[in-house]
Design a protein around this motif. Structure first.
Motif, PDB file in Angstrom:
ATOM      1  N   MET A 220       0.835  -1.208   0.000  1.00 56.06           N
ATOM      2  CA  MET A 220       0.000   0.000   0.000  1.00 56.06           C
ATOM      3  C   MET A 220       0.867   1.256   0.000  1.00 56.06           C
ATOM      4  O   MET A 220       0.562   2.239  -0.697  1.00 56.06           O
ATOM      5  N   LEU A 221       1.954   1.254   0.761  1.00 52.50           N
ATOM      6  CA  LEU A 221       2.846   2.418   0.781  1.00 52.50           C
ATOM      7  C   LEU A 221       3.478   2.626  -0.587  1.00 52.50           C
ATOM      8  O   LEU A 221       3.603   3.774  -1.062  1.00 52.50           O
ATOM      9  N   LEU A 222       3.864   1.554  -1.274  1.00 57.64           N
ATOM     10  CA  LEU A 222       4.449   1.678  -2.599  1.00 57.64           C
ATOM     11  C   LEU A 222       3.443   2.246  -3.593  1.00 57.64           C
ATOM     12  O   LEU A 222       3.787   3.076  -4.454  1.00 57.64           O
ATOM     13  N   LEU A 225       3.078   6.003  -2.942  1.00 60.54           N
ATOM     14  CA  LEU A 225       4.244   6.728  -3.443  1.00 60.54           C
ATOM     15  C   LEU A 225       4.218   6.837  -4.961  1.00 60.54           C
ATOM     16  O   LEU A 225       4.567   7.877  -5.548  1.00 60.54           O
ATOM     17  N   SER A 226       3.810   5.744  -5.629  1.00 62.52           N
ATOM     18  CA  SER A 226       3.728   5.773  -7.099  1.00 62.52           C
ATOM     19  C   SER A 226       2.695   6.787  -7.574  1.00 62.52           C
ATOM     20  O   SER A 226       2.931   7.535  -8.537  1.00 62.52           O
ATOM     21  N   TYR A 231       1.370  12.070  -9.974  1.00 64.14           N
ATOM     22  CA  TYR A 231       0.716  13.374  -9.867  1.00 64.14           C
ATOM     23  C   TYR A 231       1.718  14.506 -10.009  1.00 64.14           C
ATOM     24  O   TYR A 231       1.455  15.507 -10.668  1.00 64.14           O
ATOM     25  N   TRP A 232       2.910  14.355  -9.430  1.00 65.32           N
ATOM     26  CA  TRP A 232       3.932  15.399  -9.514  1.00 65.32           C
ATOM     27  C   TRP A 232       4.424  15.580 -10.947  1.00 65.32           C
ATOM     28  O   TRP A 232       4.617  16.704 -11.425  1.00 65.32           O
TER      29      TRP A 232
END
Length: 260
Positions: A220-222, A225-226, A231-232
């Motif tokens: 879930m953390l990966l 982050l993806s 989005y960036w």
């Protein structure tokens, strides 16, 4: 039961000789015969014994011998058969110095240790002396393998000696044995692992709950982050397309290329 046997032998003689005069030899022969019959009948009776095998000097279990008029001990050896204990490294193990028969109140317990498997007194070293029947090892190590002896004393007299044969399996060896078992199963016909029986638990094949929770959290953390990186990047692209200064720089470059 002894009283009944005695009365059965004596009362007929009493009734027969009541108010009669007999020679002394007749009394002697009849009483000797009654005594012989009493001894034979008493010897065949089952004797109540408090002796509990297989070992130990048991004072409470002594039996009175009607022939010798003395108490016979249980005649068991002081050394009890050894008990096997196997524990994995870093695990806790406990040894109890307990016996099934009654011990005096003033007992003293001596714990001893020998590195090899033995019952010879000279091979042991004293570890603790006191009244505690429990010997505990909080975190067992391979070098603690060996023989542990527990001796119970009363007024400096040995009552019983117990032996514990401890084997501590190293962690690396445990993993090696497990891999050997997996390899042996892989060598079965067609490389098939045996199927679980109906009594086997499927939890044996599943990872631990803590391991599953850690993996799901990392996944879930990966994902988060993806999504943040995507989005960036999209924001950077939109900013560069609609930036007026960047548009002016591109127009000047085009004019320069056309002039050339």
């Amino acid at each position: 039961m002894l009283k009944n046997i005695l009365m059965a032998e004596i009362m007929p003689i009493v009734e027969e000789f009541d108010q009669q005069l007999n020679y002394d030899t007749e009394y002697e022969s009849r009483l000797q015969a009654a005594a012989n019959n009493f001894i034979a009948a008493a010897s065949s009776l089952p004797r109540a014994s408090g002796c509990l095998p297989p070992c130990g000097f048991q004072v409470q279990g002594a039996v009175y011998n009607c022939v010798t008029c003395q108490y016979d001990s249980c005649e068991f050896p002081l050394d009890c058969p050894g008990k096997e204990i196997t524990v994995q490294e870093n695990n806790r193990t406990q040894m109890w110095c307990s016996v099934p028969f009654l011990l005096p109140a003033d007992v003293e317990i001596v714990w001893r240790y020998a590195q090899d498997r033995t019952m010879l007194r000279e091979r042991f070293d004293d570890v603790t002396v006191g009244a505690d029947p429990l010997y505990s090892i909080p975190s067992a190590r391979p070098e603690q393998s060996g023989t542990y002896q527990c001796e119970v004393l009363s007024q400096e007299q040995s009552l019983v000696r117990l032996y514990f044969y401890l084997t501590v399996i190293p962690v690396a060896q445990t993993g090696h044995v497990h891999l050997q078992d997996v390899f042996a199963q892989a060598l079965l016909p067609e490389g098939q692992f045996p199927r679980l029986s109906s009594t086997d638990s499927f939890s044996y094949w599943l990872p631990r709950p803590a391991f599953l929770t850690t993996c799901l959290t990392a996944i879930m953390l990966l994902i988060f982050l993806s999504l943040g990186v995507l989005y960036w990047l999209s924001y950077q692209i939109r900013t560069s397309v609609f930036d007026p200064a960047q548009e002016t720089i591109l127009t000047e470059e085009k004019k320069y290329l056309i002039h050339c």
